[in-house]
Design a protein around this motif. Sequence first.
Motif, PDB file in Angstrom:
ATOM      1  N   VAL A   1      68.265  18.537 -18.109  1.00 42.13           N
ATOM      2  CA  VAL A   1      67.222  17.557 -17.801  1.00 42.13           C
ATOM      3  C   VAL A   1      67.681  16.697 -16.631  1.00 42.13           C
ATOM      4  CG1 VAL A   1      65.952  15.553 -18.648  1.00 42.13           C
ATOM      5  CG2 VAL A   1      66.330  17.526 -20.153  1.00 42.13           C
ATOM      6  N   GLY A   2      66.810  16.615 -15.611  1.00 42.35           N
ATOM      7  CA  GLY A   2      67.033  15.716 -14.495  1.00 42.35           C
ATOM      8  C   GLY A   2      66.313  14.407 -14.776  1.00 42.35           C
ATOM      9  N   ARG A   3      65.021  14.390 -14.518  1.00 39.23           N
ATOM     10  CA  ARG A   3      64.201  13.194 -14.754  1.00 39.23           C
ATOM     11  C   ARG A   3      63.167  13.472 -15.835  1.00 39.23           C
ATOM     12  NH1 ARG A   3      61.798  12.194  -8.985  1.00 39.23           N
ATOM     13  NH2 ARG A   3      61.726  14.458  -9.069  1.00 39.23           N
ATOM     14  N   ARG A   4      62.804  12.425 -16.533  1.00 41.97           N
ATOM     15  CA  ARG A   4      61.712  12.497 -17.510  1.00 41.97           C
ATOM     16  C   ARG A   4      60.527  11.743 -16.946  1.00 41.97           C
ATOM     17  NH1 ARG A   4      62.612  14.206 -22.734  1.00 41.97           N
ATOM     18  NH2 ARG A   4      64.777  14.692 -23.183  1.00 41.97           N
ATOM     19  N   PHE A   5      59.351  12.262 -17.201  1.00 38.25           N
ATOM     20  CA  PHE A   5      58.113  11.644 -16.752  1.00 38.25           C
ATOM     21  C   PHE A   5      57.309  11.253 -17.987  1.00 38.25           C
ATOM     22  CE2 PHE A   5      59.494  14.822 -13.654  1.00 38.25           C
ATOM     23  CZ  PHE A   5      59.765  13.984 -12.574  1.00 38.25           C
ATOM     24  N   GLY A   6      57.708  10.169 -18.625  1.00 36.50           N
ATOM     25  CA  GLY A   6      57.068   9.741 -19.856  1.00 36.50           C
ATOM     26  C   GLY A   6      57.264  10.790 -20.941  1.00 36.50           C
ATOM     27  N   THR A   7      56.203  11.003 -21.717  1.00 35.19           N
ATOM     28  CA  THR A   7      56.274  11.981 -22.807  1.00 35.19           C
ATOM     29  C   THR A   7      55.641  13.310 -22.429  1.00 35.19           C
ATOM     30  OG1 THR A   7      54.199  11.155 -23.727  1.00 35.19           O
ATOM     31  CG2 THR A   7      56.242  10.169 -24.572  1.00 35.19           C
ATOM     32  N   ASP A   8      55.140  13.419 -21.191  1.00 40.15           N
ATOM     33  CA  ASP A   8      54.372  14.610 -20.811  1.00 40.15           C
ATOM     34  C   ASP A   8      55.019  15.494 -19.764  1.00 40.15           C
ATOM     35  OD1 ASP A   8      52.351  13.959 -22.591  1.00 40.15           O
ATOM     36  OD2 ASP A   8      51.260  12.777 -21.110  1.00 40.15           O
ATOM     37  N   GLY A   9      56.253  15.205 -19.388  1.00 41.85           N
ATOM     38  CA  GLY A   9      56.870  16.057 -18.387  1.00 41.85           C
ATOM     39  C   GLY A   9      58.346  15.797 -18.243  1.00 41.85           C
ATOM     40  N   VAL A  10      59.041  16.809 -17.779  1.00 45.92           N
ATOM     41  CA  VAL A  10      60.479  16.708 -17.550  1.00 45.92           C
ATOM     42  C   VAL A  10      60.859  17.641 -16.409  1.00 45.92           C
ATOM     43  CG1 VAL A  10      61.154  18.474 -19.235  1.00 45.92           C
ATOM     44  CG2 VAL A  10      62.727  16.633 -18.708  1.00 45.92           C
ATOM     45  N   GLU A  11      61.831  17.221 -15.643  1.00 46.43           N
ATOM     46  CA  GLU A  11      62.394  18.028 -14.560  1.00 46.43           C
ATOM     47  C   GLU A  11      63.668  18.678 -15.089  1.00 46.43           C
ATOM     48  OE1 GLU A  11      63.303  16.789 -10.082  1.00 46.43           O
ATOM     49  OE2 GLU A  11      64.643  15.819 -11.533  1.00 46.43           O
ATOM     50  N   MET A  12      63.754  19.996 -14.946  1.00 44.83           N
ATOM     51  CA  MET A  12      64.947  20.734 -15.356  1.00 44.83           C
ATOM     52  C   MET A  12      65.656  21.211 -14.093  1.00 44.83           C
ATOM     53  SD  MET A  12      64.807  20.659 -18.744  1.00 44.83           S
ATOM     54  CE  MET A  12      65.926  21.934 -19.316  1.00 44.83           C
ATOM     55  N   LEU A  13      66.958  20.955 -14.034  1.00 47.59           N
ATOM     56  CA  LEU A  13      67.749  21.301 -12.858  1.00 47.59           C
ATOM     57  C   LEU A  13      68.852  22.285 -13.227  1.00 47.59           C
ATOM     58  CD1 LEU A  13      68.157  17.657 -11.491  1.00 47.59           C
ATOM     59  CD2 LEU A  13      66.484  19.392 -10.772  1.00 47.59           C
ATOM     60  N   GLY A  14      69.370  22.949 -12.218  1.00 48.12           N
ATOM     61  CA  GLY A  14      70.472  23.887 -12.423  1.00 48.12           C
ATOM     62  C   GLY A  14      70.253  25.192 -11.688  1.00 48.12           C
ATOM     63  N   GLY A  15      69.034  25.456 -11.259  1.00 51.00           N
ATOM     64  CA  GLY A  15      68.729  26.629 -10.443  1.00 51.00           C
ATOM     65  C   GLY A  15      68.562  26.191  -9.000  1.00 51.00           C
TER      66      GLY A  15
ATOM     67  N   ASP B   1      53.446  25.070 -17.710  1.00 54.06           N
ATOM     68  CA  ASP B   1      52.703  24.390 -18.777  1.00 54.06           C
ATOM     69  C   ASP B   1      53.275  24.801 -20.124  1.00 54.06           C
ATOM     70  OD1 ASP B   1      51.095  23.462 -16.750  1.00 54.06           O
ATOM     71  OD2 ASP B   1      49.293  24.527 -17.395  1.00 54.06           O
ATOM     72  N   VAL B   2      53.450  23.824 -21.001  1.00 54.36           N
ATOM     73  CA  VAL B   2      53.954  24.057 -22.357  1.00 54.36           C
ATOM     74  C   VAL B   2      53.165  23.174 -23.315  1.00 54.36           C
ATOM     75  CG1 VAL B   2      56.272  24.662 -21.526  1.00 54.36           C
ATOM     76  CG2 VAL B   2      55.785  22.291 -22.191  1.00 54.36           C
ATOM     77  N   ASP B   3      53.192  23.521 -24.583  1.00 52.76           N
ATOM     78  CA  ASP B   3      52.510  22.687 -25.575  1.00 52.76           C
ATOM     79  C   ASP B   3      53.477  21.871 -26.417  1.00 52.76           C
ATOM     80  OD1 ASP B   3      53.516  24.834 -26.984  1.00 52.76           O
ATOM     81  OD2 ASP B   3      51.722  25.142 -28.192  1.00 52.76           O
ATOM     82  N   ASP B   4      54.773  22.077 -26.251  1.00 53.17           N
ATOM     83  CA  ASP B   4      55.789  21.360 -27.030  1.00 53.17           C
ATOM     84  C   ASP B   4      56.979  21.100 -26.110  1.00 53.17           C
ATOM     85  OD1 ASP B   4      58.044  20.741 -28.669  1.00 53.17           O
ATOM     86  OD2 ASP B   4      57.127  21.774 -30.368  1.00 53.17           O
ATOM     87  N   LEU B   5      57.094  19.877 -25.619  1.00 55.81           N
ATOM     88  CA  LEU B   5      58.105  19.560 -24.613  1.00 55.81           C
ATOM     89  C   LEU B   5      59.526  19.710 -25.147  1.00 55.81           C
ATOM     90  CD1 LEU B   5      58.469  18.753 -21.679  1.00 55.81           C
ATOM     91  CD2 LEU B   5      58.402  16.356 -22.406  1.00 55.81           C
ATOM     92  N   ASP B   6      59.792  19.228 -26.341  1.00 55.96           N
ATOM     93  CA  ASP B   6      61.152  19.334 -26.881  1.00 55.96           C
ATOM     94  C   ASP B   6      61.565  20.789 -27.045  1.00 55.96           C
ATOM     95  OD1 ASP B   6      61.566  16.577 -26.969  1.00 55.96           O
ATOM     96  OD2 ASP B   6      60.743  16.411 -29.000  1.00 55.96           O
ATOM     97  N   ARG B   7      60.665  21.609 -27.551  1.00 55.70           N
ATOM     98  CA  ARG B   7      60.953  23.041 -27.726  1.00 55.70           C
ATOM     99  C   ARG B   7      61.183  23.702 -26.370  1.00 55.70           C
ATOM    100  NH1 ARG B   7      56.393  26.580 -29.995  1.00 55.70           N
ATOM    101  NH2 ARG B   7      57.024  28.490 -29.011  1.00 55.70           N
ATOM    102  N   ALA B   8      60.401  23.305 -25.358  1.00 48.83           N
ATOM    103  CA  ALA B   8      60.551  23.871 -24.017  1.00 48.83           C
ATOM    104  C   ALA B   8      61.885  23.466 -23.397  1.00 48.83           C
ATOM    105  CB  ALA B   8      59.389  23.438 -23.128  1.00 48.83           C
ATOM    106  N   ILE B   9      62.258  22.208 -23.549  1.00 50.89           N
ATOM    107  CA  ILE B   9      63.558  21.760 -23.038  1.00 50.89           C
ATOM    108  C   ILE B   9      64.670  22.579 -23.674  1.00 50.89           C
ATOM    109  CG2 ILE B   9      65.219  19.855 -23.045  1.00 50.89           C
ATOM    110  CD1 ILE B   9      62.749  17.959 -22.830  1.00 50.89           C
ATOM    111  N   ASP B  10      64.632  22.725 -24.982  1.00 57.58           N
ATOM    112  CA  ASP B  10      65.656  23.510 -25.684  1.00 57.58           C
ATOM    113  C   ASP B  10      65.711  24.943 -25.162  1.00 57.58           C
ATOM    114  OD1 ASP B  10      66.242  21.272 -27.218  1.00 57.58           O
ATOM    115  OD2 ASP B  10      65.207  22.018 -29.023  1.00 57.58           O
ATOM    116  N   PHE B  11      64.530  25.563 -25.010  1.00 52.05           N
ATOM    117  CA  PHE B  11      64.506  26.953 -24.557  1.00 52.05           C
ATOM    118  C   PHE B  11      65.088  27.088 -23.155  1.00 52.05           C
ATOM    119  CE2 PHE B  11      62.571  30.375 -22.122  1.00 52.05           C
ATOM    120  CZ  PHE B  11      63.052  31.458 -22.839  1.00 52.05           C
ATOM    121  N   TYR B  12      64.595  26.326 -22.201  1.00 52.96           N
ATOM    122  CA  TYR B  12      65.047  26.480 -20.815  1.00 52.96           C
ATOM    123  C   TYR B  12      66.502  26.035 -20.632  1.00 52.96           C
ATOM    124  CZ  TYR B  12      60.672  28.367 -19.368  1.00 52.96           C
ATOM    125  OH  TYR B  12      59.606  29.220 -19.230  1.00 52.96           O
ATOM    126  N   ARG B  13      66.968  25.118 -21.452  1.00 53.21           N
ATOM    127  CA  ARG B  13      68.398  24.755 -21.452  1.00 53.21           C
ATOM    128  C   ARG B  13      69.236  25.917 -21.987  1.00 53.21           C
ATOM    129  NH1 ARG B  13      69.029  20.955 -25.749  1.00 53.21           N
ATOM    130  NH2 ARG B  13      69.222  22.886 -26.930  1.00 53.21           N
TER     131      ARG B  13
END
Length: 134
Positions: free
Chosen positions: A27-41, A8-20
């Motif tokens: 980023v694998g898939r996006r689920f609208g504006t409320d979720g994203v799949e991150m791949l690489g692990g 759970d995060v409160d800022d998706l863009d900031r979370a994407i940047d951090f985990y990247r």
Amino acid sequence: MQFLINIDVDDLDRAIDFYRDAFNLHVGRRFGTDGVEMLGGNAPVYLLVKEPGTRVAEPLAQKRRYERHWTPLHLDMVVDDVEAAVERAVAAGATLESEIRVNKWGAIAGLSDPFGHGFCLLEFRGRGYDELCL
């Protein structure tokens, strides 16, 4: 069985940047504006927008908060070079909470992400956890 990691995060863009930036995920898939799949692990990480102050579960009175919090469940990430991984995570916005400690099985550092979730970085050395087995 397959495990999925949901964070759970409160800022998706900031979370994407951090985990990247911290873990080299993409980023694998996006689920609208409320979720994203991150791949690489070895398991996908789903970053899910949940507003601060919303209930964590229907039967619980607890509310979501994104300052540092404790939970009995956290992520351990196995890395090849714990010193470099700590440096990368901190540069991306993580907070180092416990310095690198060397144990019989390897090295470990405790950190938290910008959303208050704790995690550890582990570098197995020698036989890893097998060093603890009799």
